[in-house]
Design a protein around this motif. Structure first.
Motif, PDB file in Angstrom:
ATOM      1  N   THR A  29       0.835  -1.200   0.000  1.00  0.00           N
ATOM      2  CA  THR A  29       0.000   0.000   0.000  1.00  0.00           C
ATOM      3  C   THR A  29       0.869   1.249   0.000  1.00  0.00           C
ATOM      4  O   THR A  29       0.627   2.188  -0.753  1.00  0.00           O
ATOM      5  CB  THR A  29      -0.946   0.009   1.220  1.00  0.00           C
ATOM      6  N   TYR A  30       1.898   1.238   0.836  1.00  0.00           N
ATOM      7  CA  TYR A  30       2.794   2.391   0.914  1.00  0.00           C
ATOM      8  C   TYR A  30       3.489   2.656  -0.425  1.00  0.00           C
ATOM      9  O   TYR A  30       3.676   3.799  -0.819  1.00  0.00           O
ATOM     10  CB  TYR A  30       3.832   2.164   2.017  1.00  0.00           C
ATOM     11  N   CYS A  31       3.863   1.593  -1.129  1.00  0.00           N
ATOM     12  CA  CYS A  31       4.588   1.722  -2.399  1.00  0.00           C
ATOM     13  C   CYS A  31       3.662   1.901  -3.609  1.00  0.00           C
ATOM     14  O   CYS A  31       4.135   1.984  -4.737  1.00  0.00           O
ATOM     15  CB  CYS A  31       5.483   0.500  -2.613  1.00  0.00           C
ATOM     16  N   SER A  32       2.367   1.955  -3.377  1.00  0.00           N
ATOM     17  CA  SER A  32       1.413   2.143  -4.469  1.00  0.00           C
ATOM     18  C   SER A  32       1.541   3.533  -5.076  1.00  0.00           C
ATOM     19  O   SER A  32       2.209   4.404  -4.532  1.00  0.00           O
ATOM     20  CB  SER A  32      -0.015   1.963  -3.958  1.00  0.00           C
ATOM     21  N   ASN A  33       0.838   3.740  -6.189  1.00  0.00           N
ATOM     22  CA  ASN A  33       0.853   5.027  -6.870  1.00  0.00           C
ATOM     23  C   ASN A  33      -0.023   6.015  -6.094  1.00  0.00           C
ATOM     24  O   ASN A  33      -1.201   5.761  -5.852  1.00  0.00           O
ATOM     25  CB  ASN A  33       0.329   4.869  -8.301  1.00  0.00           C
ATOM     26  N   HIS A  34       0.568   7.148  -5.714  1.00  0.00           N
ATOM     27  CA  HIS A  34      -0.163   8.182  -4.983  1.00  0.00           C
ATOM     28  C   HIS A  34      -0.234   9.487  -5.783  1.00  0.00           C
ATOM     29  O   HIS A  34      -0.546  10.533  -5.227  1.00  0.00           O
ATOM     30  CB  HIS A  34       0.505   8.441  -3.623  1.00  0.00           C
ATOM     31  N   THR A  35       0.071   9.410  -7.085  1.00  0.00           N
ATOM     32  CA  THR A  35       0.091  10.627  -7.902  1.00  0.00           C
ATOM     33  C   THR A  35      -0.950  10.644  -9.016  1.00  0.00           C
ATOM     34  O   THR A  35      -1.357  11.722  -9.440  1.00  0.00           O
ATOM     35  CB  THR A  35       1.489  10.830  -8.533  1.00  0.00           C
ATOM     36  N   LEU A  36      -1.398   9.490  -9.482  1.00  0.00           N
ATOM     37  CA  LEU A  36      -2.385   9.438 -10.562  1.00  0.00           C
ATOM     38  C   LEU A  36      -3.707  10.013 -10.063  1.00  0.00           C
ATOM     39  O   LEU A  36      -4.235   9.579  -9.046  1.00  0.00           O
ATOM     40  CB  LEU A  36      -2.574   7.998 -11.039  1.00  0.00           C
ATOM     41  N   LYS A  37      -4.224  11.004 -10.785  1.00  0.00           N
ATOM     42  CA  LYS A  37      -5.438  11.692 -10.335  1.00  0.00           C
ATOM     43  C   LYS A  37      -6.634  11.477 -11.252  1.00  0.00           C
ATOM     44  O   LYS A  37      -7.761  11.740 -10.876  1.00  0.00           O
ATOM     45  CB  LYS A  37      -5.162  13.192 -10.220  1.00  0.00           C
ATOM     46  N   LYS A  38      -6.358  11.018 -12.478  1.00  0.00           N
ATOM     47  CA  LYS A  38      -7.445  10.873 -13.444  1.00  0.00           C
ATOM     48  C   LYS A  38      -7.109   9.735 -14.408  1.00  0.00           C
ATOM     49  O   LYS A  38      -5.951   9.538 -14.764  1.00  0.00           O
ATOM     50  CB  LYS A  38      -7.621  12.179 -14.222  1.00  0.00           C
ATOM     51  N   ILE A  39      -8.131   9.004 -14.813  1.00  0.00           N
ATOM     52  CA  ILE A  39      -7.968   7.932 -15.791  1.00  0.00           C
ATOM     53  C   ILE A  39      -8.794   8.313 -17.007  1.00  0.00           C
ATOM     54  O   ILE A  39      -9.983   7.999 -17.096  1.00  0.00           O
ATOM     55  CB  ILE A  39      -8.408   6.567 -15.229  1.00  0.00           C
ATOM     56  N   GLY A  40      -8.190   9.048 -17.923  1.00  0.00           N
ATOM     57  CA  GLY A  40      -8.861   9.430 -19.162  1.00  0.00           C
ATOM     58  C   GLY A  40     -10.222  10.062 -18.935  1.00  0.00           C
ATOM     59  O   GLY A  40     -10.456  10.732 -17.948  1.00  0.00           O
ATOM     60  N   ASN A  41     -11.112   9.811 -19.858  1.00  0.00           N
ATOM     61  CA  ASN A  41     -12.489  10.299 -19.754  1.00  0.00           C
ATOM     62  C   ASN A  41     -13.417   9.152 -19.395  1.00  0.00           C
ATOM     63  O   ASN A  41     -14.491   9.012 -19.958  1.00  0.00           O
ATOM     64  CB  ASN A  41     -12.925  10.945 -21.074  1.00  0.00           C
ATOM     65  N   SER A  42     -12.977   8.331 -18.496  1.00  0.00           N
ATOM     66  CA  SER A  42     -13.724   7.125 -18.123  1.00  0.00           C
ATOM     67  C   SER A  42     -14.823   7.458 -17.130  1.00  0.00           C
ATOM     68  O   SER A  42     -14.563   7.708 -15.968  1.00  0.00           O
ATOM     69  CB  SER A  42     -12.775   6.095 -17.522  1.00  0.00           C
ATOM     70  N   ASP A  43     -16.029   7.441 -17.582  1.00  0.00           N
ATOM     71  CA  ASP A  43     -17.167   7.601 -16.688  1.00  0.00           C
ATOM     72  C   ASP A  43     -18.171   6.532 -17.016  1.00  0.00           C
ATOM     73  O   ASP A  43     -18.408   6.246 -18.180  1.00  0.00           O
ATOM     74  CB  ASP A  43     -17.808   8.983 -16.836  1.00  0.00           C
ATOM     75  N   PRO A  44     -18.769   5.903 -16.100  1.00  0.00           N
ATOM     76  CA  PRO A  44     -18.548   6.078 -14.673  1.00  0.00           C
ATOM     77  C   PRO A  44     -17.379   5.213 -14.198  1.00  0.00           C
ATOM     78  O   PRO A  44     -17.155   4.113 -14.692  1.00  0.00           O
ATOM     79  CB  PRO A  44     -19.855   5.590 -14.059  1.00  0.00           C
ATOM     80  N   LEU A  45     -16.671   5.707 -13.219  1.00  0.00           N
ATOM     81  CA  LEU A  45     -15.587   4.953 -12.589  1.00  0.00           C
ATOM     82  C   LEU A  45     -16.155   4.091 -11.474  1.00  0.00           C
ATOM     83  O   LEU A  45     -17.111   4.498 -10.800  1.00  0.00           O
ATOM     84  CB  LEU A  45     -14.567   5.913 -11.966  1.00  0.00           C
ATOM     85  N   PRO A  46     -15.556   2.929 -11.222  1.00  0.00           N
ATOM     86  CA  PRO A  46     -15.953   2.162 -10.042  1.00  0.00           C
ATOM     87  C   PRO A  46     -15.734   2.999  -8.775  1.00  0.00           C
ATOM     88  O   PRO A  46     -14.802   3.810  -8.711  1.00  0.00           O
ATOM     89  CB  PRO A  46     -15.019   0.954 -10.074  1.00  0.00           C
ATOM     90  N   THR A  47     -16.571   2.822  -7.789  1.00  0.00           N
ATOM     91  CA  THR A  47     -16.550   3.626  -6.571  1.00  0.00           C
ATOM     92  C   THR A  47     -15.190   3.609  -5.881  1.00  0.00           C
ATOM     93  O   THR A  47     -14.701   4.657  -5.464  1.00  0.00           O
ATOM     94  CB  THR A  47     -17.638   3.129  -5.598  1.00  0.00           C
ATOM     95  N   ASP A  48     -14.567   2.418  -5.752  1.00  0.00           N
ATOM     96  CA  ASP A  48     -13.293   2.349  -5.054  1.00  0.00           C
ATOM     97  C   ASP A  48     -12.211   3.140  -5.790  1.00  0.00           C
ATOM     98  O   ASP A  48     -11.400   3.835  -5.180  1.00  0.00           O
ATOM     99  CB  ASP A  48     -12.848   0.906  -4.825  1.00  0.00           C
ATOM    100  N   LEU A  49     -12.227   3.086  -7.123  1.00  0.00           N
ATOM    101  CA  LEU A  49     -11.251   3.848  -7.910  1.00  0.00           C
ATOM    102  C   LEU A  49     -11.476   5.345  -7.776  1.00  0.00           C
ATOM    103  O   LEU A  49     -10.520   6.118  -7.666  1.00  0.00           O
ATOM    104  CB  LEU A  49     -11.330   3.461  -9.382  1.00  0.00           C
ATOM    105  N   ARG A  50     -12.721   5.745  -7.766  1.00  0.00           N
ATOM    106  CA  ARG A  50     -13.037   7.162  -7.617  1.00  0.00           C
ATOM    107  C   ARG A  50     -12.477   7.684  -6.290  1.00  0.00           C
ATOM    108  O   ARG A  50     -11.864   8.752  -6.229  1.00  0.00           O
ATOM    109  CB  ARG A  50     -14.554   7.390  -7.681  1.00  0.00           C
TER     110      ARG A  50
END
Length: 149
Positions: A29-50
């Motif tokens: 978890t600590y080494c996971s990505n903490h910078t990605l803020k958006k995934i393209g124009n993907s709507d709707p996103l799954p709740t956990d990803l949002r």
């Protein structure tokens, strides 16, 4: 990433989720990505990803990592740290105090409970460092035969 002809599949969303927050261990978890803020124009996103993408919007990436750890690891196992006896206990307590500052108001009690749980794990592992051993002076004890009935 997202095409009208080929939408992202459930396994694709799971892969993004694992990248944003690996849950196999606290270190993952600590080494996971903490910078990605958006995934393209993907709507709707799954709740956990949002939720993970919203967390990543915070500037303080240490705070993001701590909040993900608190969210996805309900029990923080102190066993890996017990080999250092009590040397790491002040660091663990300090970590929980910082985590309390990063948590939402309703999570503060949860962080405090986890801190107490961590201290308890240390106390169970090295009890003689918390409570002195009782004196084992046999001369002060009376034998059952010496008791006057």
């Amino acid at each position: 990433l997202f095409s009208v002809n080929r939408p992202i599949t459930e396994s694709g969303w799971d892969a993004f989720s694992a990248i944003l927050c690996g849950t196999s261990s606290i270190n993952a978890t600590y080494c996971s990505n903490h910078t990605l803020k958006k995934i393209g124009n993907s709507d709707p996103l799954p709740t956990d990803l949002r939720g993970l993408l919203e967390l990543n919007k915070y500037r303080d990436k240490k705070q993001v990592a701590v909040r993900k750890i608190l969210c996805y690891h309900s029990h923080l196992d102190m066993e890996p740290f017990l080999e250092w006896d009590l040397k790491v206990l002040p660091l663990a307590v300090s970590w929980f105090d910082k985590a309390r500052g990063f948590s939402q108001n309703d999570d503060e009690e949860n962080v405090d409970a986890r801190k107490l749980s961590a201290i308890y794990q240390f106390a169970r592992a090295v009890p003689l460092m918390f409570v002195p051993a009782s004196p084992k002076n046999a001369s002060n004890k009376r034998k059952i035969d010496e008791v006057n009935w």
